[in-house]
Design a protein around this motif. Structure first.
Motif: not given
Ligand SMILES: Cc1cc2nc3c(=O)[nH]c(=O)nc-3n(C[C@H](O)[C@H](O)[C@H](O)COP(=O)(O)OP(=O)(O)OC[C@H]3O[C@@H](n4cnc5c(N)ncnc54)[C@H](O)[C@@H]3O)c2cc1C
Length: 305
Positions: A244, A249, A257, A259, A266-268
């Motif tokens: 990640a 991420v 992580i 979310v 996620t932010n991606v």
């Protein structure tokens, strides 16, 4: 497939085929997407011999059995599995390319990371058979199992002391063995005394077991401490969020992580995460819920193309 050359682009690759990954794969399979699960087969769910707090399993079910059932269910829906470890991932426009330890490469449009965490259990070979049956790691999951039983907390420093104090809710017969003899704050030592928790700062040389039952431990001095149940509390668990991080991420300070609470993305864009690798209470039912929820939003995102 020739090593190093992907020949199919999957709609979604699930990295980590534990509880969260399997539940997501089942949901995605039911949408009839092209799904691959890449799993290195050594997660927490491979370790636990009995989950006792799950709806539908009043007598418990082992993590391995649950995984086997989940994999069979996903396979009947057309989901593919490979046993491998993803070492590296990168993104090229809307395509993710994953490289594995074996040298194989895979491509996908959507990525779900459900790689979990690993517990720090220094005496793992000695307690493996007992995990989830008479030796535990999570008070929310298994505190109930020690009700009024003599319980040994095998741990280190403040982490072990805090675990022992938490367990007073279920048992008043507790021994905390600080195996690594790491510093325990004076205020915690005081609380241990107040709660009549026996405190021993000495290395454990052997855990005495009889099949799935813990019976006690042998300390470096040669003395034996008996117990009917055990709890492990060393701290230093490893969060498997390296992939990640590589993809950009956002992680919390503790490496879990981050979310979106609703979609699990996620932010991606097009990278989702579910299960213990995300910050939550680290339970099977929660990992399952997150896996399902991520899959629903992965489906919606695939539909929108
Ligand atoms: C001893 C023990 C007892 C427990 N008891 C309970 C209980 O009673 N009740 C409860 O609710 N919960 C319990 N838990 C917690 C529960 O096991 C976890 O919450 C659950 O396994 C989380 O599922 P997951 O899919 O996130 O992770 P996991 O089940 O750990 O699966 C992650 C998977 O990802 C794979 N993986 C990691 N990195 C990679 C990579 N780079 N490439 C490919 N694959 C990768 C791993 O091999 C693993 O198979 C217990 C845990 C332990 C250790």
């Amino acid at each position: 497939m020739r090593k190093g050359r992907p020949h199919v682009r999957y709609d979604c690759i699930v990295v980590g085929g534990g509880i969260a990954g399997l539940q997501a794969a089942i949901q995605l399979g039911r949408y009839r997407h092209r799904v691959l699960v890449i799993d290195s087969n050594n997660g927490r769910s491979s370790l636990c011999r009995s989950y006792q707090n799950l709806l539908g399993w009043p007598n418990g079910i082992s993590g391995q059995e649950l995984r086997d059932i989940g994999r069979r269910q996903a396979e009947t829906l057309g989901v593919k599995f490979v046993s491998d470890t993803v070492n590296e991932g990168n993104r090229d426009d809307d395509c993710f390319r994953l490289s594995c330890r074996s040298g194989s490469h895979y491509e996908c449009n959507r990525l779900l990371i459900s790689t979990g965490i690993s517990d720090n259990i220094p005496m793992l070979p000695q307690v493996r058979e007992c995990l989830g049956v008479t030796v535990y790691v999570c008070p929310d999951c298994d505190g109930y199992e020690i009700t009024n039983r003599r319980t040994l907390v095998l741990g280190a420093g403040n982490v072990g002391a805090n675990m022992a104090l938490t367990l007073t809710y279920w048992s008043r017969d507790l021994v905390y063995i600080n195996h690594e003899q790491t510093l325990v704050d004076a205020s915690l030592l005081d609380q241990l005394r107040q709660q009549s928790i026996e405190y021993i700062a000495e290395p454990i040389v052997e855990v005495i077991t009889d099949g799935v039952n813990i019976r006690g431990v042998v300390l470096q001095s040669g003395s034996r401490v008996t117990g009917e149940r055990g709890f492990i509390a060393f701290g230093g668990n490893v969060v498997h969020s390296a992939l990640a991080k590589q993809l950009g991420v956002e992680l919390l300070e503790n490496k879990h992580i981050l979310v979106d609470p609703r979609t699990k993305m996620t932010n991606v864009p097009f990278v989702w995460a579910a299960g213990d690798v995300v910050a939550h209470s680290e339970q099977v039912s929660i990992a399952m819920g997150e896996g399902s929820q991520a899959a629903i939003w992965i489906h919606r995102s695939l539909l929108s193309e």
